[in-house]
Design a protein around this motif. Sequence first.
Motif, mmCIF file in Angstrom:
data_model
loop_
_atom_site.group_PDB
_atom_site.id
_atom_site.type_symbol
_atom_site.label_atom_id
_atom_site.label_comp_id
_atom_site.label_asym_id
_atom_site.label_seq_id
_atom_site.Cartn_x
_atom_site.Cartn_y
_atom_site.Cartn_z
ATOM 1 N N GLN A 1 0.825 -1.202 0.000
ATOM 2 C CA GLN A 1 0.000 0.000 0.000
ATOM 3 C C GLN A 1 0.864 1.260 0.000
ATOM 4 O OE1 GLN A 1 -2.640 -0.774 3.447
ATOM 5 N NE2 GLN A 1 -4.320 -0.544 2.001
ATOM 6 N N ARG A 2 1.901 1.249 0.812
ATOM 7 C CA ARG A 2 2.786 2.421 0.895
ATOM 8 C C ARG A 2 3.491 2.658 -0.439
ATOM 9 N NH1 ARG A 2 7.941 3.329 1.282
ATOM 10 N NH2 ARG A 2 8.443 1.106 1.423
ATOM 11 N N MET A 3 3.991 1.595 -1.048
ATOM 12 C CA MET A 3 4.743 1.726 -2.289
ATOM 13 C C MET A 3 3.868 2.183 -3.454
ATOM 14 S SD MET A 3 7.113 -1.700 -1.933
ATOM 15 C CE MET A 3 7.995 -1.463 -3.484
ATOM 16 N N THR A 4 2.587 1.815 -3.422
ATOM 17 C CA THR A 4 1.681 2.173 -4.521
ATOM 18 C C THR A 4 0.806 3.366 -4.181
ATOM 19 O OG1 THR A 4 -0.012 0.616 -3.726
ATOM 20 C CG2 THR A 4 1.593 -0.219 -5.326
ATOM 21 N N SER A 5 1.117 4.048 -3.081
ATOM 22 C CA SER A 5 0.309 5.196 -2.620
ATOM 23 C C SER A 5 -1.152 4.788 -2.433
ATOM 24 C CB SER A 5 0.420 6.357 -3.608
ATOM 25 O OG SER A 5 1.749 6.800 -3.713
ATOM 26 N N ASP A 6 -1.341 3.605 -1.824
ATOM 27 C CA ASP A 6 -2.677 3.079 -1.506
ATOM 28 C C ASP A 6 -3.539 2.934 -2.759
ATOM 29 O OD1 ASP A 6 -4.523 1.992 0.205
ATOM 30 O OD2 ASP A 6 -5.331 3.918 0.862
ATOM 31 N N ASN A 7 -2.924 2.468 -3.843
ATOM 32 C CA ASN A 7 -3.644 2.341 -5.108
ATOM 33 C C ASN A 7 -3.429 0.950 -5.715
ATOM 34 O OD1 ASN A 7 -5.232 3.173 -7.290
ATOM 35 N ND2 ASN A 7 -3.434 3.849 -8.454
ATOM 36 N N LEU A 8 -3.730 -0.083 -4.932
ATOM 37 C CA LEU A 8 -3.616 -1.458 -5.422
ATOM 38 C C LEU A 8 -4.826 -1.769 -6.298
ATOM 39 C CD1 LEU A 8 -2.409 -3.139 -2.122
ATOM 40 C CD2 LEU A 8 -1.094 -2.952 -4.239
ATOM 41 N N SER A 9 -4.567 -2.194 -7.530
ATOM 42 C CA SER A 9 -5.656 -2.400 -8.490
ATOM 43 C C SER A 9 -6.133 -3.836 -8.577
ATOM 44 C CB SER A 9 -5.206 -1.936 -9.884
ATOM 45 O OG SER A 9 -4.065 -2.668 -10.309
ATOM 46 N N ASP A 10 -5.465 -4.769 -7.867
ATOM 47 C CA ASP A 10 -5.849 -6.175 -7.937
ATOM 48 C C ASP A 10 -5.807 -6.777 -6.544
ATOM 49 O OD1 ASP A 10 -6.618 -8.583 -8.979
ATOM 50 O OD2 ASP A 10 -4.785 -8.967 -10.123
ATOM 51 N N ASP A 11 -6.501 -7.919 -6.400
ATOM 52 C CA ASP A 11 -6.477 -8.619 -5.117
ATOM 53 C C ASP A 11 -5.049 -8.984 -4.737
ATOM 54 O OD1 ASP A 11 -9.199 -8.524 -5.361
ATOM 55 O OD2 ASP A 11 -9.480 -10.660 -5.714
ATOM 56 N N VAL A 12 -4.775 -8.988 -3.445
ATOM 57 C CA VAL A 12 -3.496 -9.445 -2.912
ATOM 58 C C VAL A 12 -3.768 -10.679 -2.059
ATOM 59 C CG1 VAL A 12 -1.612 -8.926 -1.314
ATOM 60 C CG2 VAL A 12 -2.402 -7.175 -2.931
ATOM 61 N N SER A 13 -3.194 -11.807 -2.463
ATOM 62 C CA SER A 13 -3.384 -13.038 -1.696
ATOM 63 C C SER A 13 -2.058 -13.769 -1.604
ATOM 64 C CB SER A 13 -4.444 -13.933 -2.342
ATOM 65 O OG SER A 13 -4.061 -14.331 -3.648
ATOM 66 N N ALA A 14 -1.865 -14.499 -0.510
ATOM 67 C CA ALA A 14 -0.599 -15.202 -0.317
ATOM 68 C C ALA A 14 -0.744 -16.291 0.735
ATOM 69 C CB ALA A 14 0.514 -14.233 0.084
ATOM 70 N N VAL A 15 0.119 -17.298 0.596
ATOM 71 C CA VAL A 15 0.269 -18.364 1.589
ATOM 72 C C VAL A 15 1.705 -18.306 2.077
ATOM 73 C CG1 VAL A 15 0.161 -20.840 2.043
ATOM 74 C CG2 VAL A 15 -1.381 -19.817 0.350
ATOM 75 N N LEU A 16 1.885 -18.339 3.397
ATOM 76 C CA LEU A 16 3.215 -18.360 3.997
ATOM 77 C C LEU A 16 3.341 -19.623 4.839
ATOM 78 C CD1 LEU A 16 5.935 -16.866 4.577
ATOM 79 C CD2 LEU A 16 4.811 -15.923 6.608
ATOM 80 N N PHE A 17 4.299 -20.492 4.469
ATOM 81 C CA PHE A 17 4.559 -21.703 5.247
ATOM 82 C C PHE A 17 5.927 -21.567 5.879
ATOM 83 C CE2 PHE A 17 6.412 -25.908 5.764
ATOM 84 C CZ PHE A 17 5.420 -26.570 6.479
ATOM 85 N N GLU A 18 5.982 -21.717 7.213
ATOM 86 C CA GLU A 18 7.225 -21.561 7.960
ATOM 87 C C GLU A 18 7.611 -22.888 8.592
ATOM 88 O OE1 GLU A 18 7.074 -17.172 9.726
ATOM 89 O OE2 GLU A 18 5.155 -18.189 9.892
ATOM 90 N N PHE A 19 8.833 -23.340 8.282
ATOM 91 C CA PHE A 19 9.304 -24.658 8.715
ATOM 92 C C PHE A 19 10.400 -24.504 9.756
ATOM 93 C CE2 PHE A 19 11.985 -28.512 7.957
ATOM 94 C CZ PHE A 19 11.041 -29.457 8.324
ATOM 95 N N ASN A 20 10.201 -25.136 10.911
ATOM 96 C CA ASN A 20 11.162 -25.011 11.991
ATOM 97 C C ASN A 20 11.768 -26.346 12.390
ATOM 98 O OD1 ASN A 20 10.758 -22.140 12.366
ATOM 99 N ND2 ASN A 20 8.772 -22.656 13.243
ATOM 100 N N GLY A 21 11.693 -27.333 11.505
ATOM 101 C CA GLY A 21 12.259 -28.639 11.796
ATOM 102 C C GLY A 21 11.182 -29.703 11.775
ATOM 103 N N ALA A 22 11.584 -30.932 12.031
ATOM 104 C CA ALA A 22 10.669 -32.072 11.931
ATOM 105 C C ALA A 22 9.500 -31.941 12.893
ATOM 106 C CB ALA A 22 11.425 -33.367 12.227
ATOM 107 N N LYS A 23 8.337 -32.357 12.418
ATOM 108 C CA LYS A 23 7.143 -32.371 13.269
ATOM 109 C C LYS A 23 7.340 -33.352 14.413
ATOM 110 C CE LYS A 23 2.153 -33.199 13.202
ATOM 111 N NZ LYS A 23 0.988 -33.586 12.410
#
Length: 252
Positions: free
Chosen positions: A226-248
């Motif tokens: 938002q800051r970089m585009t001066s709050d003018n995002l023209s499309d949806d923003v979606s993401a998945v973040l997977f964080e791995f900290n070792g074996a389950k």
Amino acid sequence: RKLQQSLVKERHRSFGNAQVSLTLRPSGHVGGDLVGFFPINIRRVGLYGIDVSGHGITSALMTARLAGYLSGTSPEQNIALIQTEFGFYDGRDPADLAAYLNTLVLEEMQTDSYFTLIYADVDLISGKVALVQAGHPHPAVLRADGSVEFLGDGGLPVGLIEGASYETVTTRLAPGDRLFLGSDGITEAEPPRRPQIGEEGLAMLLKRLNLLRGPAFLDALYWELQRMTSDNLSDDVSAVLFEFNGAKENVG
């Protein structure tokens, strides 16, 4: 927009020594972005991002139907899962899933819409990742040392060409590594009088936010966009973040 948001029922889950976080920030119109995850079995989890072409009700309806095909609450209806002869569920190979969806869209849905897909099958013990990229932006691995690697060769969107073939790409996460699956609403964001952010800009953002974790990481990423585009995002923003900290832990 409420329908679109309701399709992402769970935004964060811990798997012991790993965690997954989701974000879906619609732009001013109804779009076709979707993110999600589901358990494949006791040691593996499926992660996905989808972006249906166009905007409006048609895209939203197709997105809702795709959400049903990848349901985490109804494994018997999830087409990413295959039931073995012993009654257990296993994951369909990512490339096979994309090809299956391609046939499903073209032969059964019979719609003019197509979509991009990123789907990853992640092993919670070994950190092994098998994924398919079908027209979606390249997935990124943010290593524990702060470096960023992009994976995949692009691939064709799903539902565009009959008989399209796809490739399964593999990598391995070490403790402290993170897998980031983002939509083109991120890489195609345009700062005023400057080119699109692109992969180079995304890599810079991921490195800048390296000390944050989970939902805080994704929230800060959106605020930075938002800051970089001066709050003018023209499309949806979606993401998945997977964080791995070792074996389950405590896996029988």
